[in-house]
Enzyme design. Structure first.
Site, short mmCIF file in Angstrom:
data_model
loop_
_atom_site.label_atom_id
_atom_site.label_comp_id
_atom_site.label_asym_id
_atom_site.label_seq_id
_atom_site.Cartn_x
_atom_site.Cartn_y
_atom_site.Cartn_z
N LYS A 111 0.82 -1.21 0.00
CA LYS A 111 0.00 0.00 0.00
C LYS A 111 0.86 1.27 0.00
CE LYS A 111 -4.42 -1.70 1.45
NZ LYS A 111 -5.61 -1.61 2.28
N LYS A 194 -4.45 -9.13 -6.21
CA LYS A 194 -5.69 -9.29 -5.43
C LYS A 194 -6.81 -8.37 -5.94
CE LYS A 194 -6.35 -7.33 -1.25
NZ LYS A 194 -7.29 -7.10 -0.16
N LYS A 197 -11.07 -3.13 -3.45
CA LYS A 197 -11.97 -1.97 -3.60
C LYS A 197 -11.24 -0.79 -4.18
CE LYS A 197 -13.94 -2.54 0.99
NZ LYS A 197 -12.70 -2.70 1.77
#
Ligand code: AQP
Length: 334
Positions: A111, A194, A197
């Site tokens: 991230k 993956k 969202k």
């Protein structure tokens, strides 16, 4: 397993990975367990969230939980920021957890990306807050997708170190419950990434609120390979896109990978995709409609979260009080 805890971030539209990796299992577990399900808004703000969207997103995720089949009377459903004890215990855990442990967390690396110096301290300490979420209720089972397994291991390390440091047998060591045939749903555009969202590509994921046309279009465009479908799951090795689509079919239809492979042995992707679309629409369609209906009633959703928060605080406050005593923090008796 006496108590189950799990959480989900209000970071945007719920996607199929959230449903298959988490929500579907949460619904199943509610029948035999004492379950606490949390919309983790404090986790969400470890990455920038538009303040105008955070409350509506929190309501939408709550609607998603209920529309998927969770009973808000039987389970405790609440949002994290309404129970301040999560943040308080997380501070204690910031002092128990080690930098070396956090440095190994792959989610932070993914991230934060290349610009790590510019990532928030909250994103780095995210796993300590997650340990607090679970241990604040002394939960011992945590249903999550495969991506959260490393964080769960860290929660166990924190529980164990706290117990050792203070010479107590206070926190249980929580177990990850990674269930079903789609524990890691991958992007429809790249079978090695993956489904998420926050992926900028809308075509990479199926949202729980997508209508039939959108689901059909995304599945039609999903990346595949040139081979036909295999009759044996072992032959999915090295075929990430095929493995992903078959895994999704298996999880949505409650079948094993082996049964789905037998059913579609030798089929072309084009034919398989038609069946997958029909299945996905039949499962997600009613959930999406129910979510839309509930979103028109924010008073109801806010009431669920407020009642759930009250019930959560009733469990959390005495446990945090015991932690403060164990740590030796002076508390006023009044
Ligand atoms: N692709 C996935 N496959 C299986 N399980 C998944 N989960 C998420 N994506 C997949 C599971 O959903 C639960 C809630 O996840 P989260 O919202 O707390 O955060 P996340 O794992 O970071 O999910 P997203 O969708 O990727 O959110 P963003 O984009 O905001 O980071 C967890 O149990 C997770 O395992």
């Amino acid at each position: 397993m006496s108590r189950i805890f799990s959480g989900i971030q209000p970071t945007g539209d719920l996607q199929l990975g959230n449903y298959l990796g988490a929500l579907k299992n949460w619904v199943m577990l509610q029948h035999d367990h004492d379950c606490i399900y949390c919309v983790v808004d404090l986790h969400a703000i470890t990455m920038w969230q538009d303040p105008k969207l955070l409350a509506p997103n929190t309501r939408e995720v709550t609607a998603g939980l209920i529309a998927s089949g969770l009973d808000p009377d039987k389970n405790i459903i609440f949002n994290q920021s309404q129970v301040p004890q999560h943040a308080e215990l997380a501070w204690i855990f910031n002092c128990v957890s080690r930098l070396g442990w956090l440095n190994r967390m792959t989610q932070f690396k993914d991230k934060a990306g290349k610009d790590r110096e510019n990532a928030s301290v909250g994103l780095y300490a995210y796993p300590n807050l997650m340990a607090s979420d679970i241990l604040l209720y002394k939960a011992n089972g945590v249903p999550v997708g495969e991506d959260q397994k490393q964080h769960l291991e860290l929660s166990r390390d924190i529980a164990q170190k706290f117990n050792n440091d203070y010479g107590v047998d206070f926190f249980p060591l929580p177990e990850p419950l990674i269930l079903g045939e789609a524990t890691r749903v991958m992007s429809l555009r790249d079978g090695t990434k993956k489904m998420s969202k926050s992926d900028p590509s809308e075509a990479s994921r199926i949202n729980m609120t997508d209508g039939p046309d959108s689901i059909a279009k995304k599945i039609r465009k999903a990346k595949t390979d040139p081979e036909d479908l295999p009759g044996d799951p072992k032959d999915l090795a090295g075929r990430p896109e095929a493995a992903n689509l078959i895994g999704i079919y298996a999880a949505l239809s409650d079948q094993s990978l082996a049964d789905v492979c037998t059913q579609f042995d030798g089929a072309q992707f084009s034919a398989f995709k038609v069946d997958l679309t029909e299945l996905a629409v039949s499962v997600l369609g009613p959930i999406g409609k129910e979510m839309a209906r509930m979103m028109r009633d924010p008073v109801y959703l806010d009431g669920v979260l407020s009642t759930g928060s009250e019930r959560a605080r009733a469990i959390a406050v005495p446990i945090l009080g015991d932690v403060y005593d164990i740590v030796g923090l002076l508390q006023s008796q009044s």
